[in-house]
Design a protein around this motif. Structure first.
Motif, PDB file in Angstrom:
ATOM      1  N   GLU A  47       0.842  -1.208   0.000  1.00 39.59           N
ATOM      2  CA  GLU A  47       0.000   0.000   0.000  1.00 39.59           C
ATOM      3  C   GLU A  47       0.872   1.251   0.000  1.00 39.59           C
ATOM      4  O   GLU A  47       0.591   2.218  -0.711  1.00 39.59           O
ATOM      5  CB  GLU A  47      -0.948   0.010   1.203  1.00 39.59           C
ATOM      6  CG  GLU A  47      -2.013  -1.071   1.175  1.00 39.59           C
ATOM      7  CD  GLU A  47      -2.961  -0.981  -0.027  1.00 39.59           C
ATOM      8  OE1 GLU A  47      -2.978   0.062  -0.710  1.00 39.59           O
ATOM      9  OE2 GLU A  47      -3.659  -1.970  -0.297  1.00 39.59           O
ATOM     10  N   ASN A  51       1.236   3.834  -3.227  1.00 36.82           N
ATOM     11  CA  ASN A  51       0.934   5.258  -3.060  1.00 36.82           C
ATOM     12  C   ASN A  51       2.111   6.117  -3.499  1.00 36.82           C
ATOM     13  O   ASN A  51       1.937   7.142  -4.151  1.00 36.82           O
ATOM     14  CB  ASN A  51       0.652   5.573  -1.596  1.00 36.82           C
ATOM     15  CG  ASN A  51      -0.760   5.187  -1.200  1.00 36.82           C
ATOM     16  OD1 ASN A  51      -1.560   4.831  -2.049  1.00 36.82           O
ATOM     17  ND2 ASN A  51      -1.052   5.263   0.074  1.00 36.82           N
ATOM     18  N   LYS A 107      -8.348   9.383  -5.481  1.00 32.97           N
ATOM     19  CA  LYS A 107      -8.460   8.614  -6.724  1.00 32.97           C
ATOM     20  C   LYS A 107      -9.844   8.035  -6.988  1.00 32.97           C
ATOM     21  O   LYS A 107     -10.170   7.702  -8.117  1.00 32.97           O
ATOM     22  CB  LYS A 107      -7.428   7.472  -6.713  1.00 32.97           C
ATOM     23  CG  LYS A 107      -6.012   7.992  -6.500  1.00 32.97           C
ATOM     24  CD  LYS A 107      -5.055   6.910  -6.077  1.00 32.97           C
ATOM     25  CE  LYS A 107      -3.837   7.501  -5.402  1.00 32.97           C
ATOM     26  NZ  LYS A 107      -3.035   6.486  -4.729  1.00 32.97           N
ATOM     27  N   GLY A 116      -3.903   2.965  -6.697  1.00 35.10           N
ATOM     28  CA  GLY A 116      -4.915   3.045  -5.638  1.00 35.10           C
ATOM     29  C   GLY A 116      -6.261   3.328  -6.274  1.00 35.10           C
ATOM     30  O   GLY A 116      -6.344   3.862  -7.377  1.00 35.10           O
ATOM     31  N   GLY A 121      -6.121   2.307   1.350  1.00 36.59           N
ATOM     32  CA  GLY A 121      -4.903   1.527   1.415  1.00 36.59           C
ATOM     33  C   GLY A 121      -4.116   1.790   2.675  1.00 36.59           C
ATOM     34  O   GLY A 121      -4.085   0.977   3.608  1.00 36.59           O
TER      35      GLY A 121
HETATM   36 MG   LIG Z   1      -3.269   3.625  -1.989  1.00 41.84          MG
END
Ligand SMILES: [Mg+2]
Ligand SMILES: Nc1ncnc2c1ncn2[C@@H]1O[C@H](COP(=O)(O)OP(=O)(O)O)[C@@H](O)[C@H]1O
Length: 550
Positions: A47, A51, A107, A116, A121
């Motif tokens: 995650e 990102n 997003k 993502g 996340g």
């Molecule tokens: Mg993410």
């Protein structure tokens, strides 16, 4: 039990209350990929790295990411995970919500290709860390141009799904811009196909423009250095296509729109809807809807009619320039850098559409190990192959299945292969037609790696953990076409290799008997030793010429 002791509706009412998303996912953490220690550690790294890559690419920065996973001394199965990027940083006012609130992100509402999607996340990783060690997330972020970085310790108030800040201060940081996330969590570090090492290795294949440096719990330093220094083209975000929306989403859009009437609502909030199409949709919907209906006053039954009309009226296919595939050249560069093989082939399919969402499939094959299975052709056209290599080839001809690497929006998918449309497409492809062995409904048996990537503005994952792709018919079809194209190229390579092998076998056979032929000729024709050697040398040359590979 007597009727008196049974709860009444009033008793039940006293127990009924709202469930926050955070509480829900705390109980159902497997949905987010935190169902075992090994998976939790991997998901946390994944995650944060996803990102970091999204942020760097959005800001036009070539990503340089440092990852560290270290065991905490004297604590059983507790690790500290650090992920640091050179991205744009995060402005101070957003920091606490990004890391301390589920379903918060940039997003979800934007139909654009990114790693993502849900805004769940990194905050979920923080929640898991907090649950297993009680420690908040430790974040450091500096925005370019600001003299100091913001340091924050934050956890989630799970009952309310909101951030709980423990400490925030401005500090010096030698990075000019970027973000550093540190989490302490219970987990388990493992090697193998589901490891962090493997996730990073595969990330490097699908992202040849990225540099990753990883220090693992065994104090090993892994480096994946970029092989191309161009960023992928920035993805364009698109509006939803009328054939892709669901009724609930349409009702929400009608309620939230700034448009005062229905006609501009349809024109402005959807892609591929011009004035003519918008009018056609309204006419088809009937139900007392008109170009001047006020979107917020549209009743549910009318919305339903509008929804059906949107599906029925022909609308041009969605734009596909919003997709950014890895690209055949870049993907081959990534593969060559991370996987040594004898033959590579890559196919990027044209974009297609499922449920109104554009998507694009890429397939690559890396076949055989160098010096192992194949034969080498020298520049002069003769076949050279040492007996040692032949032996190695025999040893390698085991019954191992091909390895399948699955990717969605450049992110490796390490879990749930059985539930994934990609696996299904590979198994349903007839690899025997391309000269490989395969049991019915299984992966082919070959020293081969098959890599499949699906890029989409909305990848249809089977769960929030984003591990497997759902099997929409359109997606399966594209996957198979990509696999077949690669299969055909592999088959032609294998035919060439087999021809070389046969030539080689014939030549070895003749060479073995040449000395006897020489001696027989010498006897029959009464040749001197020199004349015999010359005749043999001529015969050898002419055999070479005739068996030359074109
Ligand atoms: Mg993410
Ligand atoms: N390293 C980072 N650099 C810049 N922005 C970030 C970083 N990590 C997260 N963000 C921002 O925080 C948001 C929430 O992240 P996340 O919870 O992982 O959800 P998602 O990635 O699905 O949007 C992202 O949408 C992004 O805007």
């Amino acid at each position: 039990m007597t009727a008196d002791s049974l709860p009444t509706a009033f008793d039940l009412a006293s127990r009924q209350r709202e469930i926050s998303v955070a509480e829900f996912f705390l109980k159902n953490r497997h949905l987010l990929g935190f169902d075992s220690g090994a998976k939790a550690l991997l998901t946390t790294v994944k995650e944060a790295v996803d990102n970091a890559l999204d942020a760097c690419e959005e800001a036009g920065i070539l990503p340089e990411i440092r990852i560290e996973v270290k065991p905490i001394p004297h604590a059983d199965d507790v690790f500290v995970v650090v992920v640091e990027d050179n991205g744009p940083g995060i402005v101070e006012s957003q920091l606490s919500r990004i890391f301390g609130k589920l379903l918060y992100g940039s997003k979800f509402h934007k139909l654009a290709q990114s790693r993502g999607q849900q805004g769940m996340g990194i905050s979920a990783a923080g929640m898991y860390a907090q649950l297993t060690t009680g420690k908040p997330l430790h974040v450091l972020s500096r925005v370019a141009g600001q003299t100091r970085a913001t340091e924050l310790y934050v956890s989630i108030d799970t009952a309310k799904n909101r951030p709980e800040m423990h400490k925030k201060q401005q500090v010096k940081w030698n990075r000019r811009h970027g973000t550093r996330v540190e989490a302490e969590l219970q987990g388990y570090y493992q090697k193998g196909p589901h490891s962090i090492d493997m996730y990073l290795n595969q990330t490097a294949i699908a992202n040849p423009h990225v540099t990753l440096r990883f220090e693992n719990p065994n104090d090993e330093k892994l480096r994946f250095i970029r092989s191309v220094s161009e960023l992928p083209a920035p993805p364009v975000s698109v509006k939803p296509h009328p054939h892709g929306v669901e009724l609930g989403m349409l009702i929400q859009m009608l309620n939230n729109t700034h448009c005062r009437t229905l006609l501009p609502f349809l024109e402005q909030e959807f892609s591929r809807v011009g004035r003519k199409t918008a009018r056609a949709i309204i006419a088809q919907a009937g139900n007392r809807l008109s170009a001047r209906s006020y979107p917020r006053h549209i009743a549910r039954a009318q919305a339903q009619a509008l929804y059906h009309a949107m599906q029925e009226v022909p609308v041009s296919a969605p734009r596909t320039d919003c997709l950014v595939p890895i690209g055949e050249k870049q993907l081959e560069a990534g593969l060559r850098k991370e996987l040594k093989a004898e033959f590579y082939t890559v196919v990027t399919r044209p974009a297609a559409v499922y449920r109104g969402n554009p998507f694009q499939v890429e397939v690559a094959i890396a076949y055989g190990r160098p010096g192992g299975v194949g034969l080498e052709v020298a520049a002069d056209g003769h076949i050279h192959k040492a007996a040692r290599q032949r032996q190695a080839a025999k040893e390698e001809a085991t019954d191992a299945s091909a390895r399948l690497l699955r990717f969605a929006n450049r992110v490796p998918l390490l879990y749930e292969p059985g539930a994934c449309a990609i696996t299904k497409a590979v198994m349903q492809t007839n690899w025997r037609a391309y000269g490989l062995r395969q049991s019915k409904g299984a992966l082919p048996i070959a020293p081969m790696i098959i890599m499949v990537h699906i890029a989409s503005v909305w990848v249809p994952f089977t769960s929030e953990a984003k591990e497997a792709v759902a099997g929409y018919a359109e997606i399966l079809k594209e996957l198979k076409l990509g696999l077949q194209a690669c299969g055909r190229r592999l088959a032609s390579h294998l035919r060439q290799t087999r021809r070389l092998q046969q030539e080689y076998d014939k030549r070895t056979h003749i060479e073995k008997h040449l000395p006897q032929i020489g001696n027989a000729l010498q006897d029959i024709l009464q040749l001197s030793d020199t004349a015999r050697d010359k005749a043999m040398s001529n015969l050898d040359k002419s055999l070479h010429r005739r068996r030359k590979i074109r």
